[in-house]
Design an enzyme around this catalytic site. Structure first.
Site, mmCIF file in Angstrom:
data_model
loop_
_atom_site.group_PDB
_atom_site.id
_atom_site.type_symbol
_atom_site.label_atom_id
_atom_site.label_comp_id
_atom_site.label_asym_id
_atom_site.label_seq_id
_atom_site.Cartn_x
_atom_site.Cartn_y
_atom_site.Cartn_z
ATOM 1 N N ASN A 65 0.933 -1.262 -0.014
ATOM 2 C CA ASN A 65 -0.039 0.134 -0.097
ATOM 3 C C ASN A 65 0.813 1.073 0.133
ATOM 4 O O ASN A 65 1.299 1.737 0.910
ATOM 5 C CB ASN A 65 -0.841 0.111 0.977
ATOM 6 C CG ASN A 65 -0.189 -0.471 2.388
ATOM 7 O OD1 ASN A 65 0.933 -0.908 2.411
ATOM 8 N ND2 ASN A 65 -0.847 -0.187 3.491
ATOM 9 N N GLY A 66 1.074 1.703 -1.364
ATOM 10 C CA GLY A 66 1.705 3.242 -1.172
ATOM 11 C C GLY A 66 3.248 2.685 -1.524
ATOM 12 O O GLY A 66 3.867 3.949 -1.717
ATOM 13 N N ASP A 72 3.170 -0.589 12.819
ATOM 14 C CA ASP A 72 2.800 -1.132 11.650
ATOM 15 C C ASP A 72 3.343 -2.942 11.953
ATOM 16 O O ASP A 72 3.854 -3.489 10.768
ATOM 17 C CB ASP A 72 3.302 -0.830 10.401
ATOM 18 C CG ASP A 72 2.462 -1.002 9.368
ATOM 19 O OD1 ASP A 72 2.641 -0.944 7.882
ATOM 20 O OD2 ASP A 72 1.287 -1.627 9.482
HETATM 21 O O1 LIG Z 1 7.579 1.781 4.588
HETATM 22 C C1 LIG Z 1 6.584 2.154 5.358
HETATM 23 N N1 LIG Z 1 5.392 1.835 5.358
HETATM 24 O O2 LIG Z 1 5.122 0.859 4.565
HETATM 25 C C2 LIG Z 1 3.757 1.302 3.918
HETATM 26 C C3 LIG Z 1 4.066 1.916 2.798
HETATM 27 O O3 LIG Z 1 4.771 1.172 1.901
HETATM 28 C C4 LIG Z 1 7.014 3.271 6.467
HETATM 29 O O4 LIG Z 1 6.246 3.914 7.098
HETATM 30 C C5 LIG Z 1 6.975 4.874 7.816
HETATM 31 C C6 LIG Z 1 6.510 5.830 8.624
HETATM 32 C C7 LIG Z 1 7.459 6.604 9.401
HETATM 33 N N2 LIG Z 1 8.653 6.662 9.109
HETATM 34 C C8 LIG Z 1 9.021 5.499 8.346
HETATM 35 C C9 LIG Z 1 8.215 4.867 7.554
HETATM 36 C C10 LIG Z 1 8.336 3.809 6.618
HETATM 37 N N3 LIG Z 1 9.718 3.069 6.014
HETATM 38 C C11 LIG Z 1 10.556 2.558 6.617
HETATM 39 C C12 LIG Z 1 10.760 2.834 8.147
HETATM 40 C C13 LIG Z 1 12.039 2.152 8.675
HETATM 41 C C14 LIG Z 1 13.127 1.645 7.657
HETATM 42 C C15 LIG Z 1 14.377 0.838 8.592
HETATM 43 C C16 LIG Z 1 15.417 0.810 7.755
HETATM 44 C C17 LIG Z 1 14.695 -0.283 8.070
HETATM 45 C C18 LIG Z 1 12.830 1.343 6.469
HETATM 46 C C19 LIG Z 1 11.387 1.920 6.090
HETATM 47 F F1 LIG Z 1 11.197 1.755 4.626
#
Ligand SMILES: O=C(NOCCO)c1oc2ccncc2c1Nc1ccc(C2CC2)cc1F
Ligand SMILES: [Mg+2]
Length: 273
Positions: free
Chosen positions: A18-19, A130
């Protein structure tokens, strides 16, 4: 290592959720395999700059239970986040392919997820928000790590504004509009562990199909789901029941669960061994 788009060679698409779209890329100069996640954010440039700034916190998130972060950058209206490539993939794809996860592996996953959540909260005051099988990744060294946690508050808001975020793993209090707490993550851990051990999403008990609204009402109004009786060891059943206590103030935190596990004989000879 300041990452830019031109430093990366696109290898293959890994998946789209999703997104977000994730692909495998190679960092050309260092020959490092990476996973690059692109999230499309239709927000103004100042919001995008703030997101990039907040994502820099990830450089300080160092734990063997957290997927490593290499850097993030903007390319037109998209945010690209480069992280450690986990070559076995995410637990949702693994159980959907291989069937229910053996209990000794569920034990390993439990410890890794609780340690990861505890690290994020105790060291960075970060709540995941999440937790679910697709956000728990495995590599061929047998390491289990978590990703996609809410490190940037602005990105949390932007994703909430752009995509429908009702997650199946959402806790009763969260569905009713309460604010997130680490204990909300523990509810999601409980649902996740049941799903992996059973090989199917645990709602509704009889496996019938519910609409999103019916599911959310079910989670709020019905008793917490239970593992099928007699099919799992009592200690695993107890552990999942602890995670799925509906009253958030009575539900344990990741830290309390870890103290209980390591503090008692409970740990040895159980599903956590
Ligand atoms: O991917 C996300 N949601 O997945 C639904 C959209 O595809 C996502 O949602 C956030 C909200 C706030 N800050 C970050 C993220 C973050 N991504 C993220 C966070 C941490 C890492 C760490 C290095 C491992 C990698 C990421 F890709
Ligand atoms: Mg994800």
């Amino acid at each position: 290592l300041d990452l830019k788009a031109e430093d990366l060679k696109h290898l293959k698409e890994l998946g789209a959720g999703n997104g977000g779209t994730v692909s495998q890329v190679m960092h050309i100069t260092t020959k490092t395999l990476m996973a690059k996640k692109i999230i499309h954010i239709d927000a103004n440039p100042s919001v995008r700059k703030q997101i990039l700034r907040e994502l820099q916190i990830l450089h300080d998130c160092n734990s063997k239970y957290i997927v490593s972060f290499y850097g993030a950058f903007m390319s037109d209206a998209d945010i690209s986040m480069c992280m450690e490539y986990m070559d076995v993939g995410s637990l949702d794809n693994i159980y959907k392919k291989k069937g229910p996860v053996p209990l000794e592996i569920v034990g390993k996953i439990t410890l890794a997820v609780l340690e990861g959540l505890n690290y994020l909260y105790e060291n960075h005051r970060i709540i995941h928000r999440d937790v679910k099988p697709s956000n728990i990744l495995v590599n061929s060294k047998g390491q289990i790590k978590i990703c996609d946690f809410g490190v940037s508050g602005q990105l949390i808001n932007s994703i909430a504004d752009t995509f429908v975020g009702t997650s199946n793993y959402m806790s009763p209090e969260r569905i009713q509009g309460a604010s997130y707490s680490v204990r909300s993550d523990v509810w999601s851990v409980g649902i996740t562990l049941m799903e992996l051990a059973m090989g199917r999403f645990p709602f509704p008990p009889d496996g019938s199909q519910l609409t999103v609204l019916e599911l959310l009402q079910h989670i709020v109004n019905e008793p917490a789901p239970r593992l099928p009786t007699g099919e799992f060891p009592e200690d695993f059943d107890d552990f999942v029941q602890q995670c799925l206590i509906k009253v958030v103030s009575e539900r344990p935190s990741p830290n309390e669960l870890l103290v209980r596990i390591f503090g008692e004989i409970f740990f040895y000879g159980t599903f956590l061994n």
